[in-house]
Design an enzyme around this catalytic site. Structure first.
Site, mmCIF file in Angstrom:
data_model
loop_
_atom_site.group_PDB
_atom_site.id
_atom_site.type_symbol
_atom_site.label_atom_id
_atom_site.label_comp_id
_atom_site.label_asym_id
_atom_site.label_seq_id
_atom_site.Cartn_x
_atom_site.Cartn_y
_atom_site.Cartn_z
ATOM 1 N N GLU A 163 -14.356 -11.937 -0.977
ATOM 2 C CA GLU A 163 -13.461 -12.025 0.297
ATOM 3 C C GLU A 163 -13.432 -11.327 1.512
ATOM 4 O O GLU A 163 -13.564 -10.084 1.767
ATOM 5 C CB GLU A 163 -12.245 -11.568 -0.534
ATOM 6 C CG GLU A 163 -11.101 -12.172 0.122
ATOM 7 C CD GLU A 163 -9.508 -12.042 -0.581
ATOM 8 O OE1 GLU A 163 -8.610 -11.351 -0.449
ATOM 9 O OE2 GLU A 163 -9.714 -12.692 -1.914
ATOM 10 N N GLU B 273 -2.540 -16.820 -6.345
ATOM 11 C CA GLU B 273 -3.031 -14.734 -7.037
ATOM 12 C C GLU B 273 -2.334 -14.458 -6.797
ATOM 13 O O GLU B 273 -0.723 -13.949 -7.063
ATOM 14 C CB GLU B 273 -3.445 -14.315 -4.888
ATOM 15 C CG GLU B 273 -3.789 -12.372 -5.301
ATOM 16 C CD GLU B 273 -4.218 -12.079 -3.930
ATOM 17 O OE1 GLU B 273 -5.073 -11.529 -3.843
ATOM 18 O OE2 GLU B 273 -3.865 -12.586 -3.151
ATOM 19 N N GLU C 265 -6.487 -13.404 5.054
ATOM 20 C CA GLU C 265 -5.218 -12.079 4.355
ATOM 21 C C GLU C 265 -4.739 -12.118 6.029
ATOM 22 O O GLU C 265 -3.343 -12.099 6.057
ATOM 23 C CB GLU C 265 -5.689 -11.730 3.713
ATOM 24 C CG GLU C 265 -4.331 -10.154 3.159
ATOM 25 C CD GLU C 265 -5.292 -9.307 2.513
ATOM 26 O OE1 GLU C 265 -4.916 -7.808 2.205
ATOM 27 O OE2 GLU C 265 -6.230 -9.103 1.546
ATOM 28 N N HIS D 142 0.733 -0.945 -0.046
ATOM 29 C CA HIS D 142 0.241 0.360 0.098
ATOM 30 C C HIS D 142 0.886 1.140 0.003
ATOM 31 O O HIS D 142 0.644 2.165 -0.428
ATOM 32 C CB HIS D 142 -1.275 0.291 1.772
ATOM 33 C CG HIS D 142 -1.878 -1.838 1.678
ATOM 34 N ND1 HIS D 142 -1.938 -2.857 2.377
ATOM 35 C CD2 HIS D 142 -3.139 -1.027 0.374
ATOM 36 C CE1 HIS D 142 -2.398 -3.385 1.625
ATOM 37 N NE2 HIS D 142 -3.396 -2.395 0.734
ATOM 38 N N ASP E 148 -12.885 -8.412 -3.742
ATOM 39 C CA ASP E 148 -12.484 -7.490 -2.359
ATOM 40 C C ASP E 148 -12.258 -6.405 -0.509
ATOM 41 O O ASP E 148 -12.524 -5.764 -1.201
ATOM 42 C CB ASP E 148 -10.781 -7.656 -1.989
ATOM 43 C CG ASP E 148 -9.880 -7.821 -0.801
ATOM 44 O OD1 ASP E 148 -9.740 -7.347 0.213
ATOM 45 O OD2 ASP E 148 -9.117 -8.153 -1.595
ATOM 46 N N ARG F 117 -6.790 5.106 1.590
ATOM 47 C CA ARG F 117 -7.093 4.644 2.960
ATOM 48 C C ARG F 117 -5.483 5.213 3.392
ATOM 49 O O ARG F 117 -5.306 4.502 4.814
ATOM 50 C CB ARG F 117 -6.230 2.765 2.441
ATOM 51 C CG ARG F 117 -7.440 2.214 1.036
ATOM 52 C CD ARG F 117 -7.222 0.736 1.478
ATOM 53 N NE ARG F 117 -6.888 0.022 0.580
ATOM 54 C CZ ARG F 117 -6.713 -0.879 0.349
ATOM 55 N NH1 ARG F 117 -7.205 -2.009 0.747
ATOM 56 N NH2 ARG F 117 -6.157 -1.100 -1.055
ATOM 57 N N HIS G 270 -2.401 -15.169 -0.721
ATOM 58 C CA HIS G 270 -2.993 -14.069 -0.287
ATOM 59 C C HIS G 270 -1.054 -13.015 -0.720
ATOM 60 O O HIS G 270 0.241 -13.153 -0.391
ATOM 61 C CB HIS G 270 -2.695 -12.683 0.856
ATOM 62 C CG HIS G 270 -2.792 -11.280 0.669
ATOM 63 N ND1 HIS G 270 -1.718 -10.942 1.417
ATOM 64 C CD2 HIS G 270 -3.774 -10.061 -0.164
ATOM 65 C CE1 HIS G 270 -2.055 -9.406 0.584
ATOM 66 N NE2 HIS G 270 -2.758 -9.739 0.090
#
EC number: 4.2.1.90
Length: 397
Positions: A243, A341, A271, A25, A217, A51, A321
């Site tokens: 999810e 993934e 996760e 992130h 998600d 976020r 994840h």
């Protein structure tokens, strides 16, 4: 024939790095991963649009290096930054230096139980995971074998991937088996937000056709009631799974949600779960259909092997994840991990780029949604640290 002894561990070092990479992130402006995505903080308007506004990227990347007596260095990257570097240097290093790298079971046990009074999950287990992954990388390099060989060898010739990102239509063009979208609107945005979510799903279904997987998600943003209504409304558009819909601590809520969703829709989570004990709760309470541990957060490879065996006994699939090569070397060795993934870390995301770019060199990426096992045929995890990134060692021991 005499047994060949491997050199012992001489040094453990922990560094921090800022910017995109193992901290998924920590991205620049305009990245899809930070664009009005539903979170537990979305109930507060000030923290709804981004976020990063509530600090999702404050930690940054942790780099752990483990050097053997012969100068061989194993390393790993995960999320954790300076607080995790402190834990590695001041607490965990004592359990490695002077030890044999083959003692990973004892080392893990001592790291976990020595920190249990202030750890158990979260940041501390992230730090343990980083050390454990670096240890496996070192062991592979000392033996001149890829990590997947050390885990039992490949059970299939290639990996197949679904893609996570805001453009499942592009994921289909790139050959992925499915696309997982971020949910953009949470319960605080009411019925109108729910309608926008469904409209987005309907639009994407019209673009990708009926046979391409679409998933959501939800990043812990929902409650059981909203998640149930969302799942029922999404069923008309063939949503494959929902999810991490609710808090990872609400095992009872997941148990209820799994009963509530339409028949054929899967519930997935994990996760932000950690260790065999956390995943035991998910499985014994029948909270989900697929578990999704992050190998850089759940305890590393040593613990993920235990989690996977537990899942296998409960008839659950393990689809880790993200985690790039750390996940690839694991998934290729497990029968109950049928696909992996791939996080689309291009800002668009309209290109397939390495997941931990620019921190790693030699990081393989899927080709037409697949990756031959031969792409993993290098010692350890098969990647190198990019010498051009700025690393800082905030602590020593």
């Amino acid at each position: 024939m005499p047994i060949v002894s491997l050199p012992k561990i001489k040094h453990v070092r922990a560094f921090t790095v800022r910017g995109g990479g193992a901290d998924y992130h920590d991205q620049g402006e305009g990245h899809w991963i930070d664009d009005h995505i539903a979170t537990p903080m979305s109930r507060y308007p000030d923290y709804r649009q981004s976020r990063q506004s509530f600090g999702i990227n404050v930690l940054g990347t942790l780099v752990v290096e483990i050097e053997a007596e012969d100068g061989t260095v194993g390393f790993a990257v995960t999320t954790g930054g300076e607080p995790a570097a402190y834990i590695v240097e001041k607490h965990l290093a004592r359990f490695l230096e002077g030890r044999a790298p083959t003692d990973y079971e004892k080392i893990w046990d001592q790291m976990y139980f020595s920190t249990q009074y202030y750890g158990r999950k979260g940041l501390v287990v992230n730090a343990i995971s980083g050390v454990d992954l670096a240890l496996w990388d070192l062991l592979g390099k000392l033996r001149q074998e890829p990590v997947y060989h050390l885990l039992g060898g490949a059970v299939r010739d290639e990996l197949q991937f679904y893609a996570t990102g805001a453009r499942p239509d592009k994921a289909k063009e790139f050959g992925f088996i499915g696309g997982k979208m971020p949910l953009h609107h949470g319960p605080a945005e009411g019925v109108e937000g729910l309608k926008k979510n469904i409209a987005e799903l309907a639009d994407m279904r019209s673009k990708v056709g009926d046979d391409f997987w679409l998933m959501w998600d939800c990043w812990m943003a929902l409650d059981v009631d909203y998640a149930t209504r969302l799942a029922i409304a999404a069923h008309d558009f063939g949503l494959k799974w929902i999810e991490e819909a609710i808090s990872p601590d609400d095992y009872w809520g997941y148990q209820q949600l799994k009963r509530n969703v339409p028949k054929g829709m899967l519930v997935t989570t994990g996760e932000h779960e950690a260790t065999r004990w956390g995943f035991r709760m998910l499985m014994e309470m029948d909270c989900c259909d697929i578990i999704q541990p992050d190998v850089g957060w759940c305890g590393g490879v040593t613990e993920l092997l235990k989690i996977s065996a537990l899942a296998d006994a409960h008839g659950k699939m393990v689809v880790p994840h993200g985690s790039s090569v750390y996940s690839y070397h694991f998934v290729i060795t497990r029968h109950n991990s049928p696909f992996a993934e791939f996080l689309m870390m291009h800002p668009g995301p309209t290109e397939v780029v390495p997941m931990f770019h620019p921190q790693l060199l030699g990081e393989p990426v899927p080709d037409n949604g697949r990756m031959k096992v031969s792409a993993l045929d290098k010692p350890g995890f098969g990647v190198d640290l990019n010498p051009d990134i700025a690393m800082h060692r905030p602590y020593t021991h």
